[in-house]
Design a protein around this motif. Structure first.
Motif, short mmCIF file in Angstrom:
data_model
loop_
_atom_site.label_atom_id
_atom_site.label_comp_id
_atom_site.label_asym_id
_atom_site.label_seq_id
_atom_site.Cartn_x
_atom_site.Cartn_y
_atom_site.Cartn_z
N UNK A 1 0.88 -1.19 0.00
CA UNK A 1 0.00 0.00 0.00
C UNK A 1 0.90 1.23 0.00
N UNK A 2 1.23 1.71 -1.18
CA UNK A 2 2.22 2.79 -1.30
C UNK A 2 1.61 4.17 -1.51
N UNK A 3 0.29 4.20 -1.65
CA UNK A 3 -0.33 5.53 -1.81
C UNK A 3 -0.16 6.30 -0.50
N UNK A 4 0.48 7.48 -0.54
CA UNK A 4 0.76 8.19 0.71
C UNK A 4 -0.49 8.57 1.49
N UNK A 5 -1.59 8.87 0.78
CA UNK A 5 -2.82 9.23 1.48
C UNK A 5 -3.37 8.02 2.25
N UNK A 6 -3.33 6.84 1.57
CA UNK A 6 -3.79 5.62 2.25
C UNK A 6 -2.88 5.29 3.43
N UNK A 7 -1.58 5.51 3.27
CA UNK A 7 -0.64 5.26 4.38
C UNK A 7 -0.97 6.15 5.57
N UNK A 8 -1.30 7.40 5.28
CA UNK A 8 -1.65 8.32 6.38
C UNK A 8 -2.94 7.86 7.06
N UNK A 9 -3.90 7.40 6.26
CA UNK A 9 -5.17 6.92 6.84
C UNK A 9 -4.93 5.69 7.71
N UNK A 10 -4.06 4.79 7.24
CA UNK A 10 -3.72 3.61 8.04
C UNK A 10 -3.09 4.04 9.37
N UNK A 11 -2.21 5.03 9.29
CA UNK A 11 -1.58 5.54 10.51
C UNK A 11 -2.58 6.15 11.47
N UNK A 12 -3.55 6.90 10.93
CA UNK A 12 -4.58 7.52 11.78
C UNK A 12 -5.41 6.45 12.49
N UNK A 13 -5.83 5.43 11.73
CA UNK A 13 -6.63 4.36 12.33
C UNK A 13 -5.83 3.61 13.40
N UNK A 14 -4.56 3.30 13.07
CA UNK A 14 -3.73 2.57 14.04
C UNK A 14 -3.51 3.40 15.30
N UNK A 15 -3.27 4.69 15.14
CA UNK A 15 -3.09 5.56 16.31
C UNK A 15 -4.35 5.64 17.15
N UNK A 16 -5.51 5.71 16.49
CA UNK A 16 -6.78 5.78 17.22
C UNK A 16 -7.03 4.48 17.98
N UNK A 17 -6.74 3.34 17.33
CA UNK A 17 -6.92 2.06 18.01
C UNK A 17 -5.98 1.93 19.21
N UNK A 18 -4.73 2.32 19.01
CA UNK A 18 -3.78 2.29 20.13
C UNK A 18 -4.22 3.25 21.23
N UNK A 19 -4.79 4.39 20.84
CA UNK A 19 -5.31 5.33 21.84
C UNK A 19 -6.45 4.71 22.63
N UNK A 20 -7.33 3.99 21.94
CA UNK A 20 -8.44 3.33 22.63
C UNK A 20 -7.93 2.29 23.62
N UNK A 21 -7.00 1.42 23.16
CA UNK A 21 -6.47 0.39 24.05
C UNK A 21 -5.70 1.00 25.22
N UNK A 22 -4.91 2.04 24.93
CA UNK A 22 -4.12 2.69 25.99
C UNK A 22 -5.03 3.33 27.02
N UNK A 23 -6.10 3.95 26.55
CA UNK A 23 -7.00 4.64 27.50
C UNK A 23 -7.65 3.65 28.45
N UNK A 24 -7.96 2.45 27.96
CA UNK A 24 -8.59 1.45 28.83
C UNK A 24 -7.67 1.05 29.98
N UNK A 25 -6.36 1.18 29.75
CA UNK A 25 -5.38 0.86 30.81
C UNK A 25 -5.07 2.09 31.65
N UNK A 26 -4.72 3.19 30.97
CA UNK A 26 -4.22 4.38 31.67
C UNK A 26 -5.29 5.03 32.53
N UNK A 27 -6.54 5.04 32.05
CA UNK A 27 -7.60 5.73 32.79
C UNK A 27 -8.03 4.96 34.04
N UNK A 28 -7.45 3.78 34.25
CA UNK A 28 -7.72 3.06 35.49
C UNK A 28 -6.97 3.68 36.66
N UNK A 29 -5.94 4.45 36.37
CA UNK A 29 -5.16 5.07 37.43
C UNK A 29 -5.44 6.56 37.54
#
Length: 327
Positions: A86-114
């Motif tokens: 997947x070499x289209x730069x726009x698609x790469x950016x979208x993949x990065x946005x989705x991955x960051x959002x998913x990691x943010x969701x998973x991180x929040x489930x842990x971090x917001x416990x403290x």
């Protein structure tokens, strides 16, 4: 002052901000063409610092692990290009946005416990776990050697990513402007106001029946998307992703940049990032042996004499100037 006048004032401020950003970008492009790659790197880090400002400055969540979100975006974009074609730069950016959002969701489930210090420890644990995972799954990430083989296609099929970094630079400028204006709208919205109320007094907000935890999770996901965009931009621009994008040091430096510029202020995130990285770059060039000492002295001076950061200092000076002018 009614809502319409506030909206008009905000719209006018956004237009001025866009004009200033474009002017600065044009000046940098024409007068410092050899530093375009460095400016692109600054903009990628600006996105990370903006993401931290959303959760720490505006919502009151303490974190030192936002590099996990930034690195998730960088690795996701890099893997999409190097492993799946997947070499289209726009698609790469979208993949990065989705991955960051998913990691943010998973991180929040842990971090917001403290809360407070335990929240900081949990955030550090998250970034260390993410780094260890990237190192262990070297088949996909390249491990300590880094992920190579990233070859983004020409942007919109017209502009190639050249050695001078011109395409990456203008792509980064466009992304920064769009992201900054979008975040300004989010901060002004009822959702943004609720986040700021949670930062000031979460107990009272909860007593009023507002969903504190869910609101924090939503803001963390938005923050993850912004950080992931920064990581994906870095992958597209540099064509390589290393473990340093998941390092605790990157998280800590980004927090320092935010404090330097001023928390709970989107302009502070931009100014702090630019000043810190430019100062660090210049000092390491002038004095490669003692530049860390000079950077440390600058930070101590800022914290002691401008605790609200550079934007807070500028606001104080402006208020004094206006007061003196109308005496």
């Amino acid at each position: 002052m009614n809502t319409i006048s506030l909206w008009r004032r905000g719209f006018k401020g956004d237009l001025i901000t866009i004009a200033v950003m474009v002017t600065l970008a044009v000046i940098c492009f024409h007068f410092m063409p050899s530093n375009l790659s460095f400016f692109t790197r600054i903009i990628a880090i600006m996105l990370l610092v903006l993401a931290i400002d959303l959760v720490t400055g505006f919502t009151g969540i303490a974190t030192l692990g936002h590099a996990a979100l930034y690195g998730a975006g960088a690795y996701a974009a890099g893997i999409a290009a190097a492993k799946f074609g997947i070499n289209d730069p726009v698609l790469m950016l979208l993949v990065g946005i989705v991955a960051g959002a998913l990691m943010g969701l998973l991180s929040s489930l842990v971090i917001l416990r403290g809360h407070g210090l335990s929240q900081l420890v949990l955030s550090i644990a998250v970034v260390q776990l993410a780094r260890e995972a990237a190192n262990r799954f070297s088949t996909w990430t390249g491990g300590s050697d880094g992920l190579a083989g990233i070859s983004p296609a020409p942007l919109f099929g017209m502009w190639r990513f050249d050695l001078w970094g011109r395409t990456s630079y203008w792509l980064a400028v466009a992304l920064l402007i769009v992201t900054f204006i979008t975040l300004r709208q989010i901060i002004r919205s009822p959702f943004g106001k609720l986040c700021q109320a949670i930062r000031q007094d979460p107990v009272r907000v909860r007593a009023m029946g507002a969903p504190v935890y869910l609101t924090q999770v939503k803001m963390y996901v938005i923050s993850g998307a912004v950080a992931g965009l920064g990581g994906a931009l870095s992958a597209v621009a540099t064509k390589v992703v290393g473990l340093d994008s998941l390092s605790f040091e990157l998280s800590a430096e980004a927090v320092v940049m935010l404090v330097l510029g001023g928390t709970a202020n989107l302009y502070g995130a931009l100014i702090g990032s630019a000043v810190f990285m430019w100062f660090e770059h210049t000092m390491s060039t002038i004095n490669p042996y003692h530049w860390l000492t000079i950077v440390g002295a600058l930070l101590v001076a800022i914290v002691l004499f401008a605790p609200r950061g550079l934007t807070g200092l500028a606001e104080s000076l402006w208020a004094r100037l206006m007061k003196g002018a109308f005496k």
